[in-house]
Scaffold this motif. Structure first.
Motif, PDB file in Angstrom:
ATOM      1  N   ILE A  61       0.846  -1.194   0.000  1.00  0.00           N
ATOM      2  CA  ILE A  61       0.000   0.000   0.000  1.00  0.00           C
ATOM      3  C   ILE A  61       0.881   1.244   0.000  1.00  0.00           C
ATOM      4  O   ILE A  61       0.625   2.213  -0.723  1.00  0.00           O
ATOM      5  CB  ILE A  61      -0.903   0.013   1.248  1.00  0.00           C
ATOM      6  N   MET A 105      -4.764   5.229   2.874  1.00  0.00           N
ATOM      7  CA  MET A 105      -6.034   4.883   2.224  1.00  0.00           C
ATOM      8  C   MET A 105      -6.860   6.136   1.961  1.00  0.00           C
ATOM      9  O   MET A 105      -7.510   6.264   0.936  1.00  0.00           O
ATOM     10  CB  MET A 105      -6.828   3.933   3.121  1.00  0.00           C
ATOM     11  N   ILE A 106      -6.831   7.067   2.904  1.00  0.00           N
ATOM     12  CA  ILE A 106      -7.686   8.234   2.753  1.00  0.00           C
ATOM     13  C   ILE A 106      -7.040   9.266   1.828  1.00  0.00           C
ATOM     14  O   ILE A 106      -7.699   9.852   0.976  1.00  0.00           O
ATOM     15  CB  ILE A 106      -7.978   8.837   4.144  1.00  0.00           C
ATOM     16  N   VAL A 122      -6.403   4.449  -8.934  1.00  0.00           N
ATOM     17  CA  VAL A 122      -6.547   4.095  -7.539  1.00  0.00           C
ATOM     18  C   VAL A 122      -5.965   2.733  -7.266  1.00  0.00           C
ATOM     19  O   VAL A 122      -6.001   1.840  -8.095  1.00  0.00           O
ATOM     20  CB  VAL A 122      -8.015   4.143  -7.112  1.00  0.00           C
ATOM     21  N   ILE A 162      -6.363  -0.293  -5.128  1.00  0.00           N
ATOM     22  CA  ILE A 162      -7.050  -1.518  -5.391  1.00  0.00           C
ATOM     23  C   ILE A 162      -8.314  -1.198  -6.135  1.00  0.00           C
ATOM     24  O   ILE A 162      -9.327  -0.882  -5.550  1.00  0.00           O
ATOM     25  CB  ILE A 162      -7.401  -2.211  -4.095  1.00  0.00           C
ATOM     26  N   GLU A 201     -17.307   5.110  -8.743  1.00  0.00           N
ATOM     27  CA  GLU A 201     -15.866   4.962  -8.791  1.00  0.00           C
ATOM     28  C   GLU A 201     -15.241   5.515 -10.059  1.00  0.00           C
ATOM     29  O   GLU A 201     -14.308   6.293  -9.991  1.00  0.00           O
ATOM     30  CB  GLU A 201     -15.499   3.497  -8.644  1.00  0.00           C
ATOM     31  N   GLU A 208     -14.473   9.215 -10.172  1.00  0.00           N
ATOM     32  CA  GLU A 208     -13.404   9.737  -9.326  1.00  0.00           C
ATOM     33  C   GLU A 208     -12.065   9.140  -9.692  1.00  0.00           C
ATOM     34  O   GLU A 208     -11.032   9.769  -9.538  1.00  0.00           O
ATOM     35  CB  GLU A 208     -13.720   9.489  -7.866  1.00  0.00           C
ATOM     36  N   ASP A 224     -12.223  11.835  -1.895  1.00  0.00           N
ATOM     37  CA  ASP A 224     -12.990  11.544  -0.698  1.00  0.00           C
ATOM     38  C   ASP A 224     -13.578  12.815  -0.094  1.00  0.00           C
ATOM     39  O   ASP A 224     -14.280  12.782   0.884  1.00  0.00           O
ATOM     40  CB  ASP A 224     -12.095  10.858   0.323  1.00  0.00           C
TER      41      ASP A 224
END
Lengths: 308, 466
Positions: free
Chosen positions: B310, B380-381, B400, B402, B413, B416, B439
């Protein structure tokens, strides 16, 4: 035979606690389709808070641990512990999951894993690296005996049942019969449509996390008292057990989670007694994997088929 | 299968810029390789000359490289095929235990490590298929749980089989089938010693090179070679037909199947190839440490590898390797150094003055996973595509991390994703704040869902409603 009944009793007692945690997974999954990895660590913090509450009662106030007063005070602390874990759970949702609500599916899951580690380390900071013994608040007197004279179950088990069963029934009533419960069910069914119907979706999701956290806190209290200890890794241990319970019952299904909890509790108790305690986790995890592979909708899946 | 390599991306972008890129990359690669080869030799003088900097010891680098191999392997499963595996440590353990069984006094088998390595790889790959086959149908989060459970089962089985008795019940005669108290895996004590890899040097000296933790520098070159092989294979896989099939499945499994990709074999190949690199790393670790213990193969290791991916940039080979070195450097060198030099002492004083034993015993390294957990959430955010996303891969995967199986509620999705792509195509540093990150819009609003947050995509998403 007596051994079997005794193991069954232990299984049911543990199973009800597992059910309390499992319902937290199921509620959240039902509404967000998210496995809240941090949930079990919220439960672990519940055991930690219970430990501190009993420390204050016994050490701070000087009340003997085995007295009824200490027990009464601990039970009075229960709502506060539940409030604390509930707000922790809701804040996690607010800060770690809500920003990711429209992200790809696995993003909140990974965020949840991160939160789980954060909470686990907070537990480590609070409790230290080894198991901490909780003051013996629960009286261990045996009340019911087998015909042969061997103990069947005691006051401690009765208190566990006395805490868990009303909570489980209360939650059932809440979800089935109140306006907020209805909003939760609607949001779980179709988030967008329920938003259109005037349901405040964010508030409903927060409420779900509050309830899940409160139940986890109650389970924390019960486990800390019944097992007589707390440990920062309880989250992982109990988390997998209760997640298995939630999946067994068909995730998203409240009754299922309760029955799943009982089932897992009984299987674990049987394995503890008749196989060997060190194999119990292996057996439960295998059960989890088998259920997920062969019947991912859970053992009682009728109402849930379209979601899983 | 191997000729196509990067043709598609190159034709899209300016070929000249592409050449420059390539040359620049070659130069950087050359520098990195030279540094990697020279570093163990200059580590001592370097740390003597500039003692203020926490230089990583060569032993730390060996661990970094091991985790880089693990991360590259998991990256096949997670980054290429989009399957979240939380039990990756299982294959690491299987590789290590295979090595231990076949090259130690535990069973009295002493096969040369150079052969055992490949057996370990095969064993891990077989278990990869065994786990993968029944779980292929599961969706992302269930798969995560199943793999997590599998990882725990493997660890517990290796631990518990150190002392095992299997007997028929008394009714059936009570014959003992295994045991009593047979020690198959060493249990908690583990297996020790394991034969390290050895290269005998011909000639009259009778010497040989032993690649164990007694000879860290030699081991570093060995693990570096393993890492290079892994990296090369992963790179070729990514650009192969198989690699494109994985990415197609990651993007949209149904569409991929409709295009004629056999999703079952393709996913199984991801599982087994991913697992086999883990076996690679496991075989090395077991032999390098000349000892293994079941408890080292815990859930935390799986998560650590996930964090590496990640952090580095999911799907990005370069990013994953950088991520492994960065994270393990932080874990093994920087945190201990920060603890010893800066944090522990004041915490200790604070603990003593307030009477808090836990603060008095404070060690920063104990809380490494607190830091990693926070990193995971923030990544993640804020930056789900990682710190070093792979530009060409990103163009394909729309930015993005995953993109995963876009099962269920995946309507918003695409919009974005497209936005993110423009934001962070090539430049890792400043941009995510500039544009409203994806987000930023949905969360606070009342969610008037008809016109849900970002502009609704053309008609994507398995639309159940709206």
């Amino acid at each position: 035979m007596e051994e079997l009944v005794k193991a069954l009793t232990i299984g049911v007692t543990n199973g009800l606690v597992i059910a309390l945690i499992a319902i937290g997974y199921t509620l959240v999954y039902g509404i967000l389709e998210l496995i809240n990895f941090a949930h079990a660590d919220v439960f672990m913090l519940g055991t930690a808070f219970t430990y501190f509450a009993t420390e204050i009662i016994v050490r701070g106030m000087g009340i003997p641990a085995s007295s009824t007063l200490a027990l009464a005070l601990t039970l009075i602390a229960l709502p506060f512990i539940m409030l604390l874990t509930a707000s922790i759970n809701a804040s996690i949702e607010r800060f770690a999951y809500r920003p990711l609500r429209n992200a790809p599916r696995l993003a909140p899951l990974i965020s949840a894993i991160g939160m789980s580690f954060v909470l686990q380390n907070i537990g480590l900071l609070l409790l230290g690296p080894s198991q901490k013994a909780v003051e013996p608040i629960l009286p261990r007197t045996d009340v019911v005996f087998f015909p042969s004279g061997a103990a069947w179950f005691g006051v401690d088990e009765m208190i566990v049942l006395g805490v868990t069963i009303p909570l489980l029934l209360g939650l059932r009533w809440f979800v089935a019969s109140t306006r907020q419960g209805k909003a939760m069910r609607a949001t779980a069914q179709d988030r967008e449509a329920s938003g259109l119907m005037g349901i405040d979706v964010n508030r409903t999701i927060s409420l779900t996390f509050l309830i899940a956290g409160a139940l986890a806190g109650a389970a924390g209290l019960v486990v800390a008292l019944y097992y007589g200890q707390t440990f920062f890794q309880y989250g992982l241990q109990f988390g997998l057990l209760s997640f298995t319970a939630a999946v067994l019952g068909g995730i998203g299904n409240l009754t299922g989670a309760t029955l799943g909890g009982l089932f897992v509790g009984i299987v674990a108790a049987m394995s503890d007694r008749f196989i060997e305690a060190k194999w119990t986790s292996v057996i439960v995890f295998s059960l989890l994997i088998l259920v997920l592979i062969f019947r991912p909708t859970g053992l009682l899946a009728e109402q849930q088929s379209e979601r899983a | 299968m191997t000729e196509v390599v990067q043709a598609p991306h190159r034709s899209i972008r300016n070929p000249l810029a592409g050449m420059d890129d390539r040359r620049r990359q070659m130069v950087i690669l050359a520098i990195v390789v030279v540094l990697a080869l020279v570093y163990p030799l200059i580590y001592r003088p370097l740390s003597n000359a500039i003692p203020a900097v926490p230089w990583p010891g060569t032993a730390v680098l060996v661990v970094c490289a091991t985790f880089a191999i693990l991360a590259l392997g998991l990256n096949i499963v997670m980054g290429f095929a989009g399957l979240l595996d939380l039990g990756y440590v299982a294959f690491y353990a299987i590789g290590a235990y295979t090595t231990a069984f076949l090259a130690s006094s535990h069973f009295g088998v002493h096969i040369s490590w150079w052969i055992v390595l490949w057996i370990a790889v095969a064993a891990a790959a077989i278990f990869g298929v065994m786990l993968g086959a029944p779980t292929l149908k599961l969706r992302g989060d269930y798969l995560a749980i199943v793999t997590l459970g599998f990882g725990e089962i493997v660890r517990l089985v290796f631990r518990n089989l150190g002392d095992i008795t299997i007997a028929l019940p008394a009714i059936l005669g009570g014959a003992v089938l295994v045991g009593p108290n047979a020690n198959l895996t060493g249990g908690n004590v583990g297996i020790n010693p394991i034969d390290p890899p050895i290269i005998p040097i011909p000639g009259p000296w009778g010497a040989s090179i032993v690649f164990s933790n007694q000879n860290v520098i030699a081991s570093w070159y060995l693990v570096l070679a393993l890492l290079a092989i892994t990296f090369f294979i992963c790179r070729r896989l990514r650009d192969s037909k198989l690699g494109r099939a994985w990415m197609a499945i990651r993007e949209d499994e149904t569409a991929a199947a409709a295009m004629g990709i056999n999703t079952v074999t393709t996913k199984l190949l991801a599982f087994s190839l991913g697992a086999s690199f883990s076996g690679f790393a496991g075989a090395f670790t077991g032999a390098y440490n000349t000892a293994i213990f079941a408890e080292t193969f815990s859930y935390n290791v799986s998560i650590l590898v996930v964090i590496i991916i990640i952090l580095g940039g999911i799907g990005s080979l370069r990013g994953v390797v950088i991520g492994a070195f960065a994270l393990l450097y932080v874990d093994r060198t920087l945190l201990p150094w920060l603890g010893d030099n800066i944090v522990n002492a004041p915490m200790h004083d604070l603990g003593v003055s307030t009477g808090q034993q836990i603060l008095a015993d404070f060690k920063l390294t104990t809380y490494n996973y607190l830091i990693f957990g926070i990193v995971l959430v923030i990544m993640m955010i804020r930056r789900p595509e990682g710190l070093f996303p792979d530009a060409s891969a990103k163009a394909e995967m729309h930015g993005v991390g995953i993109a995963a199986e876009v099962t269920g509620a995946g309507d918003v999705e695409l919009a974005e994703l497209a936005e993110l792509e423009t934001v962070t195509l090539d430049d890792p540093e400043p941009l995510p704040e500039a544009e409203p990150p994806p987000d930023a819009e949905p969360p606070m609003s009342e969610l008037p869902p008809g016109s849900a947050s970002p502009p609704p995509p053309s008609s994507a998403g398995p639309g159940t409603q709206a």
